[in-house]
Design an enzyme around this catalytic site. Structure first.
Site, mmCIF file in Angstrom:
data_model
loop_
_atom_site.group_PDB
_atom_site.id
_atom_site.type_symbol
_atom_site.label_atom_id
_atom_site.label_comp_id
_atom_site.label_asym_id
_atom_site.label_seq_id
_atom_site.Cartn_x
_atom_site.Cartn_y
_atom_site.Cartn_z
ATOM 1 N N HIS A 280 0.854 -1.185 0.000
ATOM 2 C CA HIS A 280 0.000 0.000 0.000
ATOM 3 C C HIS A 280 0.886 1.230 0.000
ATOM 4 O O HIS A 280 1.944 1.223 0.635
ATOM 5 C CB HIS A 280 -0.901 0.013 1.240
ATOM 6 C CG HIS A 280 -2.053 0.931 1.101
ATOM 7 N ND1 HIS A 280 -1.953 2.279 1.365
ATOM 8 C CD2 HIS A 280 -3.317 0.702 0.690
ATOM 9 C CE1 HIS A 280 -3.128 2.829 1.135
ATOM 10 N NE2 HIS A 280 -3.978 1.907 0.720
ATOM 11 N N ASP A 336 -7.996 -5.365 0.274
ATOM 12 C CA ASP A 336 -8.504 -6.212 -0.802
ATOM 13 C C ASP A 336 -8.094 -7.670 -0.702
ATOM 14 O O ASP A 336 -8.578 -8.504 -1.450
ATOM 15 C CB ASP A 336 -8.027 -5.668 -2.154
ATOM 16 C CG ASP A 336 -8.799 -4.431 -2.542
ATOM 17 O OD1 ASP A 336 -9.976 -4.364 -2.183
ATOM 18 O OD2 ASP A 336 -8.220 -3.549 -3.191
HETATM 19 N N1 ACO Z 1 3.972 -7.723 -4.733
HETATM 20 C C1 ACO Z 1 5.314 -7.746 -4.921
HETATM 21 N N2 ACO Z 1 6.098 -6.677 -4.790
HETATM 22 C C2 ACO Z 1 5.525 -5.522 -4.466
HETATM 23 C C3 ACO Z 1 4.128 -5.410 -4.257
HETATM 24 C C4 ACO Z 1 3.351 -6.566 -4.393
HETATM 25 N N3 ACO Z 1 2.050 -6.527 -4.214
HETATM 26 N N4 ACO Z 1 3.837 -4.139 -3.948
HETATM 27 C C5 ACO Z 1 4.979 -3.456 -3.966
HETATM 28 N N5 ACO Z 1 6.009 -4.292 -4.270
HETATM 29 C C6 ACO Z 1 7.440 -3.951 -4.340
HETATM 30 C C7 ACO Z 1 7.747 -3.150 -5.586
HETATM 31 O O1 ACO Z 1 8.071 -4.000 -6.650
HETATM 32 C C8 ACO Z 1 8.905 -2.309 -5.132
HETATM 33 O O2 ACO Z 1 10.045 -3.148 -5.085
HETATM 34 P P1 ACO Z 1 11.476 -2.595 -5.617
HETATM 35 O O3 ACO Z 1 11.850 -1.523 -4.643
HETATM 36 O O4 ACO Z 1 12.347 -3.793 -5.580
HETATM 37 O O5 ACO Z 1 11.234 -2.085 -7.005
HETATM 38 C C9 ACO Z 1 8.562 -1.988 -3.672
HETATM 39 O O6 ACO Z 1 7.718 -3.084 -3.239
HETATM 40 C C10 ACO Z 1 7.830 -0.666 -3.483
HETATM 41 O O7 ACO Z 1 6.623 -0.709 -4.261
HETATM 42 P P2 ACO Z 1 6.038 0.486 -5.126
HETATM 43 O O8 ACO Z 1 5.407 -0.080 -6.348
HETATM 44 O O9 ACO Z 1 7.053 1.557 -5.287
HETATM 45 O O10 ACO Z 1 4.918 1.019 -4.130
HETATM 46 P P3 ACO Z 1 3.729 1.974 -4.519
HETATM 47 O O11 ACO Z 1 3.392 2.730 -3.298
HETATM 48 O O12 ACO Z 1 4.011 2.747 -5.758
HETATM 49 O O13 ACO Z 1 2.533 0.951 -4.889
HETATM 50 C C11 ACO Z 1 0.653 -0.465 -4.717
HETATM 51 C C12 ACO Z 1 1.499 0.617 -4.026
HETATM 52 C C13 ACO Z 1 0.220 0.004 -6.104
HETATM 53 C C14 ACO Z 1 -0.590 -0.705 -3.871
HETATM 54 C C15 ACO Z 1 1.500 -1.756 -4.835
HETATM 55 O O14 ACO Z 1 1.857 -2.213 -3.544
HETATM 56 C C16 ACO Z 1 0.771 -2.864 -5.610
HETATM 57 O O15 ACO Z 1 0.832 -2.886 -6.832
HETATM 58 N N6 ACO Z 1 0.087 -3.819 -4.887
HETATM 59 C C17 ACO Z 1 -0.687 -4.840 -5.542
HETATM 60 C C18 ACO Z 1 -2.023 -4.302 -6.015
HETATM 61 C C19 ACO Z 1 -2.976 -4.055 -4.876
HETATM 62 O O16 ACO Z 1 -3.158 -4.877 -3.996
HETATM 63 N N7 ACO Z 1 -3.629 -2.872 -4.932
HETATM 64 C C20 ACO Z 1 -4.624 -2.492 -3.938
HETATM 65 C C21 ACO Z 1 -4.139 -1.292 -3.179
HETATM 66 S S1 ACO Z 1 -5.228 -0.915 -1.876
HETATM 67 C C22 ACO Z 1 -6.575 -0.191 -2.594
HETATM 68 O O17 ACO Z 1 -6.606 0.341 -3.667
HETATM 69 C C23 ACO Z 1 -7.752 -0.322 -1.804
#
Ligand code: ACO
Length: 401
Positions: A280, A336
């Site tokens: 998140h 979620d």
């Molecule tokens: N699975 C694996 N790796 C992940 C995940 C995940 N779900 N989420 C983040 N990471 C990793 C990224 O790859 C990144 O790694 P790196 O530093 O090696 O490149 C690091 O964690 C930081 O992640 P970011 O993408 O920079 O975080 P951001 O804040 O931009 O994204 C998000 C947040 C979009 C929610 C992300 O965690 C994601 O895509 N999660 C999966 C989708 C999801 O569950 N969305 C629902 C969000 S809650 C809502 O809308 C109610």
């Protein structure tokens, strides 16, 4: 390889903040989140207390009007909403026009936008009465539209709302009722859905809410701003994550149920695969909503019988929480992770999950629009950019290219 500091020099005092990770776009009195501590409050009230003691109707009132209602205020609000659940008959033409396999989220956003065309007398964002009646119309009619989107996808006839029911019950009746059969309302089902709506009701400046505010900042009417918010919510990185989680769990199950192998693929970023329902932007701790949903999932499945996908989800969560990759990045389950399992057990197909999220988030979007439009500090939203394209060059006639 961008030298950002050099670019900043050439672009004056513009700050580059891709994805607005560190930039606040407004001040707000609605929702408080402390992502490190895993705290969420609506108007100061902890989400845990609202989940246990409030109802979706009351929470809606709280978010929009700022205070918990007295019994008579709540009763008046409830009665007012019940009188507005019907759609103009002409609206049905829209549902007839969509292909049967249209995604219900697209049907919902289009229909909300279309709904505004029937109420052109209430489009002035600076007329408090116009905003108020638009608020009531949207709160009352969006569940009707959502249930019609569902029935359309099932090839079923549309049912009129029964205003003896409250908002959530009415939605269940219009969604699952049959014209020739008595519908037996399941109070536990209605209560569980009511709780999920409370948990989704607001979450400060997320992608869809920021969209509602940005669109509204141009003084677009409430219907158009909410329609835009629904579009923003439809993506798999936002509201679409709840159905993506179920797809992921089913895929792991089909592949033999090897959770460790799936986690290995996520960590190696194979084919960009992510652990959906994890991570998140704001929570770097357990999402407090996920904790409540997990408890609810257990209670529901205790009654409904075991669900192999729930076991798989718990194993996946445990494996991730013990893995350095997820620990270092502070990735925890978000709201979620478990909601899709619950929605499925309630009888909703996965393409309706995000629509349910939209019904829940509607009061938050409306509250945020109203706060934005009445805040004297509001300006039209207009981010700057850092230009990285070609320097000035002379036009080349097509014969010389
Ligand atoms: N699975 C694996 N790796 C992940 C995940 C995940 N779900 N989420 C983040 N990471 C990793 C990224 O790859 C990144 O790694 P790196 O530093 O090696 O490149 C690091 O964690 C930081 O992640 P970011 O993408 O920079 O975080 P951001 O804040 O931009 O994204 C998000 C947040 C979009 C929610 C992300 O965690 C994601 O895509 N999660 C999966 C989708 C999801 O569950 N969305 C629902 C969000 S809650 C809502 O809308 C109610």
């Amino acid at each position: 390889g961008l030298d950002i500091s050099a670019l900043l020099k050439t672009t004056g005092d513009t700050t580059l903040d891709v994805g607005f990770v560190n930039t606040a776009s407004c001040t707000s009195e609605i929702t408080y989140i402390d992502g490190d501590a895993g705290i969420l409050r609506y108007r100061g009230y902890p989400i845990e207390q609202l989940a246990e003691k409030s109802t979706f109707l009351e929470t809606t009132y709280l978010l929009i009007y700022g205070e918990l209602p007295s019994p008579s205020e709540l009763e008046a609000f409830d009665q007012r909403l019940r009188r507005h659940t019907l759609l103009v008959e002409d609206m049905k033409n829209f549902f007839d026009g969509f292909p049967r396999d249209a995604h219900p989220m697209s049907v919902l956003s289009s229909a909300v936008s279309a709904l505004g065309t029937f109420y052109q007398d209430s489009h002035d964002p600076h007329d408090p009465e116009a905003v108020e009646i638009s608020t009531i119309r949207l709160l009352a009619k969006v569940p009707t539209i959502a249930s019609y989107a569902f029935r359309k996808s099932q090839g079923q006839s549309l049912l009129y709302p029964d205003n003896n029911y409250d908002l959530v019950e009415n939605f269940l009746w219009m969604t699952f009722g049959q014209p020739t059969e008595n519908y037996e309302m399941d109070p536990e089902l209605a209560k569980a859905l009511d709780l999920l709506f409370i948990l989704h009701a607001d979450h400060e400046q997320n992608c869809s809410t920021s969209t509602v505010r940005l669109v509204g900042s141009s003084e677009a009417n409430l219907f158009n701003a909410i329609s835009a918010g629904i579009h923003a919510l439809s993506g798999p990185l936002h509201g679409g994550a709840n159905s993506a989680v179920l797809t992921m769990l089913s895929q792991i199950q089909r592949d033999g149920g090897d959770v460790k192998e799936f986690v290995r693929r996520v960590k190696n970023k194979e084919d960009g695969v992510k652990l959906m329902g994890f991570g998140h932007r704001v929570y770097k701790n357990y999402d407090p909503r996920a904790a409540i949903v997990k408890k609810t999932a257990h209670q529901l499945f205790e009654k409904a019988g075991p669900n192999p996908l729930l076991d798989l989800a718990m194993e996946l969560e445990q494996t991730a929480l013990e893995d350095d990759y997820f620990v270092e990045r502070k990735l925890y389950p978000n709201v979620d992770f478990y909601t899709g399992l619950i929605y499925e057990s309630m009888g909703f197909p996965s393409n309706m999950f995000t629509v349910l999220f939209a019904i829940g988030r509607l009061p938050g979007w409306i509250a945020q629009y109203r706060e934005m439009i009445t805040d004297p500090a509001t300006k039209i939203g207009r981010p700057r950019q850092v230009y990285t394209g070609s320097p000035a060059r002379d036009y080349v006639p097509s014969s010389e290219r």
